[in-house]
Design a protein around this motif. Structure first.
Motif, PDB file in Angstrom:
ATOM      1  N   ARG A 243      10.468   5.624  -3.781  1.00 25.24           N
ATOM      2  CA  ARG A 243      10.399   5.650  -2.321  1.00 25.24           C
ATOM      3  C   ARG A 243      10.007   4.282  -1.786  1.00 25.24           C
ATOM      4  NH1 ARG A 243       5.417   6.434   0.392  1.00 25.24           N
ATOM      5  NH2 ARG A 243       3.592   6.604  -0.954  1.00 25.24           N
ATOM      6  N   LEU A 244      10.435   4.008  -0.567  1.00 28.10           N
ATOM      7  CA  LEU A 244      10.092   2.748   0.076  1.00 28.10           C
ATOM      8  C   LEU A 244       8.618   2.740   0.438  1.00 28.10           C
ATOM      9  CD1 LEU A 244      13.124   2.286   2.486  1.00 28.10           C
ATOM     10  CD2 LEU A 244      12.898   1.651   0.083  1.00 28.10           C
ATOM     11  N   ALA A 245       7.982   1.594   0.286  1.00 27.34           N
ATOM     12  CA  ALA A 245       6.564   1.468   0.625  1.00 27.34           C
ATOM     13  C   ALA A 245       6.274   0.016   0.962  1.00 27.34           C
ATOM     14  CB  ALA A 245       5.674   1.919  -0.534  1.00 27.34           C
ATOM     15  N   LYS A 246       5.355  -0.181   1.903  1.00 32.35           N
ATOM     16  CA  LYS A 246       4.972  -1.540   2.278  1.00 32.35           C
ATOM     17  C   LYS A 246       4.500  -2.334   1.064  1.00 32.35           C
ATOM     18  CE  LYS A 246       3.245  -0.022   6.828  1.00 32.35           C
ATOM     19  NZ  LYS A 246       2.028   0.165   7.652  1.00 32.35           N
ATOM     20  N   ARG A 247       3.681  -1.671   0.238  1.00 26.26           N
ATOM     21  CA  ARG A 247       3.076  -2.391  -0.885  1.00 26.26           C
ATOM     22  C   ARG A 247       4.085  -2.744  -1.969  1.00 26.26           C
ATOM     23  NH1 ARG A 247       1.591   2.926  -1.268  1.00 26.26           N
ATOM     24  NH2 ARG A 247       1.979   4.023  -3.230  1.00 26.26           N
TER      25      ARG A 247
END
Length: 284
Positions: A243-247
């Protein structure tokens, strides 16, 4: 939609980094649900993480949403609502206990992995009143005694647009934190209180927060708050299935905007579940 109360939705980002495609999907779906129901779309900035929230990220969020063609009816900041969280914590005071454990101590106390968010083993729940008083000068969080809370609330359910009627199982989440060492309220407490105070009728968010809803349903019952309808949608994942994540360095909307991409076209594509090359919707 007619014949009933207007739909009220919200998009509630944290200004701890730039928005990515996953945020855009949630924002578009929440916006369109409200507009389709003749209702209101709220923007709530969840800025009570004092160690990571940045004012410059707030400005970027506003620009990104405008670029996507999304207009909100109300803008609010969690940092202006701290009295509400304090009052809610007071209502739950007899179910809370101070926890002095660090993340490292909790991880070391677990004999087997429990996924990305280990369930707290209840270490500080067993401290004597004298031990708690002696340690109150140390940094601590406030956890809810989940077993006692569930006993008080009784059986609970909630409805999800994708999963249908769901039997709440907050015990599986363990004694979650409701007030943190570095913030006046945890996500669980703040979002539950805010959604009720703002009259949110429908919560649109990613399926990664599905399990958190078990806790939110419990808090609604304990605090005498209404239960909104939930719409947990699939997440956008990359080519690796993650999944996409800022970190993890997910592509930022700001970079797409600054690169000349058409935000309105992106919103329209997301409405049709059409994603840029290299991305797809994960499992619901």
């Amino acid at each position: 939609m007619s014949g009933g109360p207007a739909v009220v939705t919200r998009f509630a980002p944290s200004p701890t980094g730039r928005l990515h495609l996953g945020h855009a999907l949630s924002a578009v779906r929440a916006h369109d649900l409200a507009r389709g129901g003749g209702g209101r779309f709220l923007l709530r900035i969840e800025d009570i993480d004092g160690t990571r929230s940045r004012p410059e990220h707030v400005e970027t969020i506003l620009r990104d949403l405008g670029w996507l063609g999304l207009a909100w009816d109300e803008l609010s900041f969690q940092s202006e609502r701290l009295d509400l969280y304090t009052a809610a914590q007071g209502q739950l005071a007899d179910l809370l206990y101070p926890c002095f454990c660090t993340r490292a101590e909790i991880a070391a106390s677990l004999s087997a992995p429990h996924g990305p968010a280990p369930v707290y083993p209840g270490t500080c729940r067993h401290l004597s009143p004298a031990d708690r008083r002696a340690r109150m000068g140390q940094p601590h969080s406030w956890r809810i005694d989940m077993a006692r809370a569930v006993e008080r609330a009784g059986p609970l359910t909630w409805h999800d647009a994708y999963a249908g009627e769901v039997i709440a199982d907050p015990l599986a989440q363990g004694d979650v934190i409701l007030a943190r060492k570095d913030a006046p309220a945890s996500y669980h407490l703040a979002v539950t209180v805010d959604d009720a105070a703002q009259g949110v009728s429908d919560v649109v968010r990613g399926v990664d927060l599905f399990d958190a809803t078990h806790v939110h349903r419990l808090l609604q019952a304990l605090l005498g708050l209404p239960t909104p309808r939930y719409h947990h949608h699939p997440l956008i994942v990359g080519a690796d299935g993650q999944r996409l994540a800022k970190r993890h360095g997910a592509p930022a909307l700001a970079a797409m905007r600054e690169g000349g991409a058409d935000g309105h076209a992106l919103s329209d594509a997301l409405r049709r579940n059409m994603l840029p090359a290299g991305f797809r919707l994960g499992e619901a």
